[in-house]
Design a protein around this motif. Structure first.
Motif, PDB file in Angstrom:
ATOM      1  N   SER A   1      38.432  49.046  36.855  1.00  0.00           N
ATOM      2  CA  SER A   1      37.614  47.831  36.786  1.00  0.00           C
ATOM      3  C   SER A   1      37.738  47.192  35.402  1.00  0.00           C
ATOM      4  O   SER A   1      37.672  47.887  34.385  1.00  0.00           O
ATOM      5  CB  SER A   1      36.149  48.190  37.056  1.00  0.00           C
ATOM      6  OG  SER A   1      35.273  47.267  36.455  1.00  0.00           O
TER       7      SER A   1
ATOM      8  N   HIS B   1      35.254  42.930  39.797  1.00  0.00           N
ATOM      9  CA  HIS B   1      36.485  42.140  39.868  1.00  0.00           C
ATOM     10  C   HIS B   1      36.210  40.697  40.296  1.00  0.00           C
ATOM     11  O   HIS B   1      37.055  39.819  40.090  1.00  0.00           O
ATOM     12  CB  HIS B   1      37.483  42.760  40.858  1.00  0.00           C
ATOM     13  CG  HIS B   1      38.300  43.877  40.288  1.00  0.00           C
ATOM     14  ND1 HIS B   1      37.858  45.169  40.247  1.00  0.00           N
ATOM     15  CD2 HIS B   1      39.552  43.886  39.725  1.00  0.00           C
ATOM     16  CE1 HIS B   1      38.805  45.948  39.700  1.00  0.00           C
ATOM     17  NE2 HIS B   1      39.828  45.191  39.372  1.00  0.00           N
TER      18      HIS B   1
ATOM     19  N   GLU C   1      42.286  38.159  33.691  1.00  0.00           N
ATOM     20  CA  GLU C   1      41.540  38.021  34.937  1.00  0.00           C
ATOM     21  C   GLU C   1      42.465  38.385  36.100  1.00  0.00           C
ATOM     22  O   GLU C   1      43.631  37.978  36.124  1.00  0.00           O
ATOM     23  CB  GLU C   1      41.052  36.572  35.113  1.00  0.00           C
ATOM     24  CG  GLU C   1      39.915  36.180  34.186  1.00  0.00           C
ATOM     25  CD  GLU C   1      38.639  36.918  34.514  1.00  0.00           C
ATOM     26  OE1 GLU C   1      38.400  37.197  35.709  1.00  0.00           O
ATOM     27  OE2 GLU C   1      37.891  37.240  33.583  1.00  0.00           O
ATOM     28  N   PRO C   2      41.978  39.158  37.082  1.00  0.00           N
ATOM     29  CA  PRO C   2      42.829  39.507  38.218  1.00  0.00           C
ATOM     30  C   PRO C   2      43.176  38.274  39.040  1.00  0.00           C
ATOM     31  O   PRO C   2      42.363  37.349  39.184  1.00  0.00           O
ATOM     32  CB  PRO C   2      41.950  40.484  39.018  1.00  0.00           C
ATOM     33  CG  PRO C   2      40.553  40.205  38.579  1.00  0.00           C
ATOM     34  CD  PRO C   2      40.647  39.767  37.172  1.00  0.00           C
TER      35      PRO C   2
ATOM     36  N   VAL D   1      42.113  44.617  45.900  1.00  0.00           N
ATOM     37  CA  VAL D   1      40.883  45.329  45.535  1.00  0.00           C
ATOM     38  C   VAL D   1      39.926  45.382  46.723  1.00  0.00           C
ATOM     39  O   VAL D   1      39.394  46.445  47.077  1.00  0.00           O
ATOM     40  CB  VAL D   1      40.212  44.643  44.330  1.00  0.00           C
ATOM     41  CG1 VAL D   1      38.769  45.124  44.163  1.00  0.00           C
ATOM     42  CG2 VAL D   1      40.994  44.919  43.057  1.00  0.00           C
TER      43      VAL D   1
ATOM     44  N   TYR E   1      33.061  48.354  42.034  1.00  0.00           N
ATOM     45  CA  TYR E   1      34.467  48.056  41.752  1.00  0.00           C
ATOM     46  C   TYR E   1      34.810  46.632  42.195  1.00  0.00           C
ATOM     47  O   TYR E   1      35.450  45.873  41.465  1.00  0.00           O
ATOM     48  CB  TYR E   1      35.355  49.068  42.464  1.00  0.00           C
ATOM     49  CG  TYR E   1      36.807  48.985  42.069  1.00  0.00           C
ATOM     50  CD1 TYR E   1      37.253  49.517  40.862  1.00  0.00           C
ATOM     51  CD2 TYR E   1      37.737  48.361  42.895  1.00  0.00           C
ATOM     52  CE1 TYR E   1      38.578  49.427  40.486  1.00  0.00           C
ATOM     53  CE2 TYR E   1      39.067  48.268  42.537  1.00  0.00           C
ATOM     54  CZ  TYR E   1      39.486  48.805  41.332  1.00  0.00           C
ATOM     55  OH  TYR E   1      40.792  48.715  40.947  1.00  0.00           O
TER      56      TYR E   1
ATOM     57  N   GLU F   1      45.616  40.145  43.617  1.00  0.00           N
ATOM     58  CA  GLU F   1      45.059  41.423  43.150  1.00  0.00           C
ATOM     59  C   GLU F   1      43.641  41.635  43.663  1.00  0.00           C
ATOM     60  O   GLU F   1      43.257  42.749  44.037  1.00  0.00           O
ATOM     61  CB  GLU F   1      45.091  41.466  41.622  1.00  0.00           C
ATOM     62  CG  GLU F   1      46.493  41.610  41.047  1.00  0.00           C
ATOM     63  CD  GLU F   1      46.539  41.389  39.543  1.00  0.00           C
ATOM     64  OE1 GLU F   1      47.432  41.971  38.893  1.00  0.00           O
ATOM     65  OE2 GLU F   1      45.702  40.640  39.014  1.00  0.00           O
ATOM     66  N   ILE F   2      42.863  40.554  43.722  1.00  0.00           N
ATOM     67  CA  ILE F   2      41.503  40.670  44.242  1.00  0.00           C
ATOM     68  C   ILE F   2      41.532  41.022  45.724  1.00  0.00           C
ATOM     69  O   ILE F   2      40.726  41.828  46.203  1.00  0.00           O
ATOM     70  CB  ILE F   2      40.707  39.371  43.995  1.00  0.00           C
ATOM     71  CG1 ILE F   2      40.390  39.242  42.498  1.00  0.00           C
ATOM     72  CG2 ILE F   2      39.413  39.350  44.800  1.00  0.00           C
ATOM     73  CD1 ILE F   2      39.637  37.991  42.125  1.00  0.00           C
TER      74      ILE F   2
END
Length: 543
Positions: free
Chosen positions: A218, A149, A11-12, A20, A145, A16-17
């Motif tokens: 993704s 996430h 899981e991000p 994104v 995308y 990281e999210i």
């Protein structure tokens, strides 16, 4: 179907999210900036690329070329939706942002119509086609995308930044134009300075590519690819997958039709209305739109987060219903605030036009048709924001408050002469056609009206990226959501400035173009009520 996770992936993290969301939103801002800068500078481009002294026709031609880009968005959705579902989300929207940046910079390099004649608008049209193709793949890629996430309980909130970024592209286009106006003298800006905002897209392209190259694919697409579950032909499967035809119909009319007509009415119709028939100073219009646009961006995030709690359907239904009730009153209020003298003069001194064949033909010059003298007067009055009453008669006449106004034959030599003559004839009756600088109180009132329109847009748009992602199966999600979205946005929304302009030019009522928005939203409300899933948000599940 819950979102699968590829073997060996994780899981991000929150960091990281954030990357994104930041990279996807920034790229979306830049790409929509590229698309909207054309509309923001429409009043200048009509003189640069179209050889006509007819102000109404010139603006309609600009909006026609603006619409060309939208017309090709569905083809871009099919092409890049196919690539996104087959090859991946990340690399597809890297291609789209590159195409958009190059095409936008190209507009800034085109010689004017005075230099190369009809080749100028033809080249503009070709570049707008490329922009439309690119934009057809951008929104779906960025929205999916981020959605793929995001944890389900925050999907509306996280994807709302993509929705806010669309407005952000419009705001950025205004910021750049204002900065150029500040740095470049007015005459130089009109002559060549307008090219700078287009050329700036090359810098924005470099920033966007740098940010997006940092992203990984993704996790949902990685999982499908690892499991060998990617679609063989996403386009065909989008229309054959069980239940998808209904979902596409709802996405087209009950979601996109509503949001896109409200969005373009709020931003582009509002801008054209203030600059055109209300005669508000250009810089004042840009500052008003900048302030209201910056505030409105937050509305999309608020609505997106709200939809995570109450579901996606309620905000859209509320926004569409309020639009039907408030659209005309809001524009009437904006008109009375922007140019109160014009409204008072028209009420105090009614204008009556009488004559034979009193109909307007907005495209008469373009198609080398002869516009009647009465039609020419009507066109000038409409473009000047002057309401009138039309009466059929055997002889052409113009009266103000019952008093006859002498019609000078010289008025019919060309549009500029006619406009100057009619303005001079109506000036003694209180009609002021000079550039308007509303009072501070009125400016605040106009901003309030634009914020109300922006809230209507946010209610119908803030949760849409999450909603569309949840409506369609992952293996054909890029294609299935992009096709109806870009048909709706491309045709129902993209042609709105042109259609509304033709309606206004044909009827002589500066508010009549709003009926197009009202009609599309009314039909969309019925479809949304019937077709959008009720209840709390949930992942896609097979029917």
């Amino acid at each position: 179907m819950a979102q699968a996770q590829a073997p060996g992936t994780r899981e991000p993290s929150e960091k990281e999210i954030r990357l994104v969301i930041g990279a996807s939103s920034a790229g979306t801002i830049f790409e929509w900036y590229d698309f909207f800068i054309y509309g923001t500078l429409a009043y200048i481009l009509k003189d640069a690329f179209y050889a006509t002294d007819n102000e109404t026709l010139g603006l309609l031609l600009v909006w026609s070329t603006f619409a060309v880009g939208f017309a090709f968005r569905p083809l871009g959705a099919i092409l890049f939706g196919f690539l996104g579902d087959r090859l991946g989300r990340k690399y597809t929207f890297l291609v789209t942002v590159t195409l958009m940046g190059i095409a936008t910079a190209g507009v800034g390099l085109i010689p004017t119509v005075d230099t190369i004649g009809m080749a100028a608008p033809i080249i503009v049209i070709l570049l707008r086609i490329i922009q439309g193709l690119a934009l057809g793949g951008e929104y779906g890629g960025a929205a999916i995308y981020v959605a793929e996430h995001a944890p389900p309980e925050k999907r509306g909130y996280y994807t709302s930044y993509i929705q806010a970024s669309v407005a952000g592209g419009f705001v950025l286009s205004i910021i750049v134009v204002l900065a150029c106006r500040f740095l470049i003298p007015a005459d130089a800006f009109a002559a060549w300075g307008w090219r700078v905002p287009f050329l700036l897209s090359l810098i924005l392209l470099a920033i966007s590519l740098w940010m997006r190259l940092k992203l990984s694919e993704s996790p949902v697409f990685q999982a499908m690819k690892a499991a060998g579950e990617t679609s063989g032909n996403p386009f065909i499967e989008s229309f054959t997958y069980p239940g998808n035809p209904k979902r596409i119909f709802v996405a087209l009319f009950g979601i996109t039709g509503i949001l896109t007509t409200i969005w373009y009415t709020a931003f582009f119709s509002g801008m054209s209305f203030l600059r055109g028939p209300m005669h508000v100073d250009d810089r004042t219009v840009e500052w008003v739109l900048l302030v209201s646009g910056l505030i409105v961006m937050s509305f999309y995030v608020i609505v997106g987060k709200w939809s995570d709690r109450i579901g996606r359907k309620k905000p859209i239904i509320i926004g569409a219903a309020l639009t039907l009730a408030l659209l005309f009153p809001l524009f009437w209020a904006m008109g009375s605030l922007a140019n109160p003298g014009l409204a008072k003069a028209a009420e105090r001194t009614p204008i009556v036009v009488s004559g034979p064949a009193c109909v307007t033909d907005p495209f008469a010059e373009l198609f080398q048709r002869e516009q009647t003298d009465c039609g020419k007067i009507l066109e000038t009055l409409t473009a000047s924001g002057v309401p009138y009453t039309l009466r059929m008669d055997s002889a052409l006449s113009l009266t103000a408050g019952g008093e006859p106004i002498a019609i000078d034959p010289a008025w019919f030599a060309d549009g500029a002469t006619r406009r100057a003559g009619i303005h001079a004839a109506l000036a003694p009756y209180g009609f002021d056609f000079a550039k308007q600088q509303p009072s501070i109180a009125n400016i605040l009132g106009i901003i309030g009206v634009l914020l109300a329109l922006g809230m209507l847009s946010a209610l119908t748009y803030g949760s849409v990226a999450a909603l569309l992602s949840e409506m369609f199966p992952p293996k054909i999600r890029y294609s299935s959501m992009s096709i109806p979205y870009h048909i709706g946005a491309g045709y129902l929304g993209g042609f709105l400035p042109l259609i509304a302009g033709v309606i206004v030019a044909s009827t002589g009522n500066i508010y009549s173009g709003l009926w197009y928005t009202w009609g599309v939203v009314a039909f969309g409300l019925v479809v949304a009520w019937w077709g959008i899933p009720d209840g709390p948000p949930k992942d896609f599940a097979d029917e």
